[in-house]
Design a protein around this motif. Structure first.
Motif, PDB file in Angstrom:
ATOM      1  N   LEU A 141      40.347  35.246  41.141  1.00  0.00           N
ATOM      2  CA  LEU A 141      40.233  36.568  41.749  1.00  0.00           C
ATOM      3  C   LEU A 141      41.615  37.104  42.038  1.00  0.00           C
ATOM      4  N   SER A 142      41.771  38.396  41.927  1.00  0.00           N
ATOM      5  CA  SER A 142      43.068  39.036  42.128  1.00  0.00           C
ATOM      6  C   SER A 142      43.153  39.583  43.532  1.00  0.00           C
TER       7      SER A 142
ATOM      8  N   HIS B 246      38.349  43.599  41.420  1.00  0.00           N
ATOM      9  CA  HIS B 246      37.955  42.270  40.964  1.00  0.00           C
ATOM     10  C   HIS B 246      36.766  42.308  40.015  1.00  0.00           C
TER      11      HIS B 246
END
Length: 445
Positions: A223-224, A381
């Protein structure tokens, strides 16, 4: 029969008395069958006896050697056999020409950090091709994913020097570009509290309508966190306001419900839950080491800002970062310092100022105002690709009705981490490159 046998014996004696001439061959040519080799030697010997300086086939071999650019050394023994076999001036000239072509080939190497490599390649290799076509210098990228040396090959040292300067300019622009993603960040870990992680899991389950085993099943999911989009919005001077929600009929939100554009991928993974203090672009080991040293160096100053007392935060309610619940992009839980003394903000500013002073923080990021928040949902995301991601959003009105005043609890903050994005430790939290401890809460007996 006897006459044929005698002729054979004479031929054998003749071969022993007159050994065949040795013919020079470049190391890159393929070996030919022995019969063809003997015929070639015989032809060469006959032409040499007739006064011919060199055969057409040998000229062809020498020409091929010149074209492929075989590496020729100046070792005295390398051409010894050739000198004894080919005494003609044509052979010497061909060898000298080969040596001259090799000498005109220059090569050099430049170090390009892995995160910057794609800027030099360009989309579909466009930047690389343009440089090669305009300068005649070939750019050879390393085969290994972690290798950093890029080789340059050209016909002159001057052309290679110009390409090196051009590459340096491309990389200088790359590190300032928003296209270079953040690699690290200063975080205050909250996922160390199991009860908070469980509350976040329950939150996701209630919205998605899935079982507990499915909420946290993607252990390797990347995940960013604190994406560029979220940082841009966090930097806005506008103060988040809880939007009033109009009375509507109850809505059941289900996973992959297209009407509300809510799916599992836009939720923050509970095991990575944290507060972000500062985003960093550390594209090589030297910058990571420097960042670690800076964080360690301010440890005592951070504790002084906290007055050497433990610090705890409270998470309560939900808020949209810009926009409204009807078209939400980022939903987060506001952070309140327990006691309201402002000690945590002062400690975070000590860290931020140290990194700005070191030059590790880009000018764009240095101007951003600190706003501690705990992100819970973020459309950046989303795994599914949308045609216009900048306008992507989801309908969070049903979520705000149910969780808008949620009390997530109070939690102590025990440490500050230099965390690496896209890499996780065994427990599921971001990989810790370095950390400093904060004053601990006294254990009750």
């Amino acid at each position: 029969m006897e006459r044929a046998q005698g002729a054979s014996n004479n031929a054998a004696k003749h071969r022993k008395t007159n050994p065949p001439l040795q013919t020079w061959r470049p190391v890159s040519t393929q070996a030919s069958p022995r019969e063809a080799h003997l015929d070639e030697i015989s032809n060469s010997r006959r032409k040499q006896m007739a006064g011919t300086s060199i055969t057409d086939s040998e000229n062809s071999v020498l020409d091929e050697t010149t074209n492929v650019g075989i590496e020729v050394t100046t070792n005295n023994t390398f051409l010894s056999e050739s000198s004894s076999t080919f005494s003609s001036s044509a052979t010497k000239v061909a060898a000298e020409n080969t040596m001259e072509v090799i000498r005109e080939k220059y090569s050099s190497s430049v170090e390009v950090d892995v995160p910057l490599m794609h800027f030099l390649k360009g989309k579909g290799g466009s930047v690389q091709k343009q440089i090669e076509q305009e300068t005649g210098v070939k750019i050879i990228f390393p085969s290994g994913k972690e290798e950093t040396l890029v080789v340059l090959e050209g016909k002159s040292a001057e052309s290679i020097g110009k390409v090196s300067e051009r590459i340096a300019k491309i990389l200088e622009e790359a590190v300032q570009s928003p296209m270079l993603d953040y690699s690290h960040f200063i975080s205050l870990p909250l996922a160390i509290h199991p009860d908070l992680v469980e509350k976040l899991n329950n939150f996701q389950r209630s919205i998605l309508g899935v079982s507990a085993s499915n909420v946290d099943s993607d252990k390797d999911e990347i995940l960013s966190e604190s994406s560029v989009d979220e940082i841009d919005e966090a930097a806005s001077p506008s103060v988040p306001v809880k939007q009033p929600v109009q009375e509507e009929k109850p809505v059941i939100v289900k996973m992959d419900n297209k009407e509300f554009d809510i799916d599992k991928s836009i939720f923050i993974k509970p095991k990575t839950f944290h507060l972000t203090v500062l985003m960093l672009k550390l594209w090589n080991k030297d910058r990571i080491a420097q960042a670690s040293d800076i964080l360690q160096s301010v440890s005592s100053q951070v504790n002084d800002a906290l007055e050497n007392r433990p610090i705890s935060i409270q998470l309560r309610g939900l808020t949209c970062m810009k926009g409204s619940p009807a078209r939400a992009r980022v939903v987060y839980a506001p952070v309140l310092e327990v006691g309201g003394e402002g000690r945590l903000v002062r400690a975070c500013k000590v860290i931020t100022e140290a990194f700005v002073k070191s030059g590790l923080v880009l000018e764009r990021d240095a101007k951003q105002e600190l706003r501690l928040h705990a992100t819970i949902m973020n459309v950046r995301h989303r795994k599914s690709k949308k045609s216009n991601r900048r306008n992507d959003s989801f309908d969070a009105r049903a979520i705000f009705r149910q969780y808008g005043e949620q009390d997530w609890g109070e939690y102590p903050v025990p440490a500050v981490h230099l965390s690496q994005r896209f890499k996780f430790d065994e427990g599921g939290y971001y990989h810790c490159c370095c950390s400093i401890p904060l004053p601990e809460v006294a254990q009750s007996e």
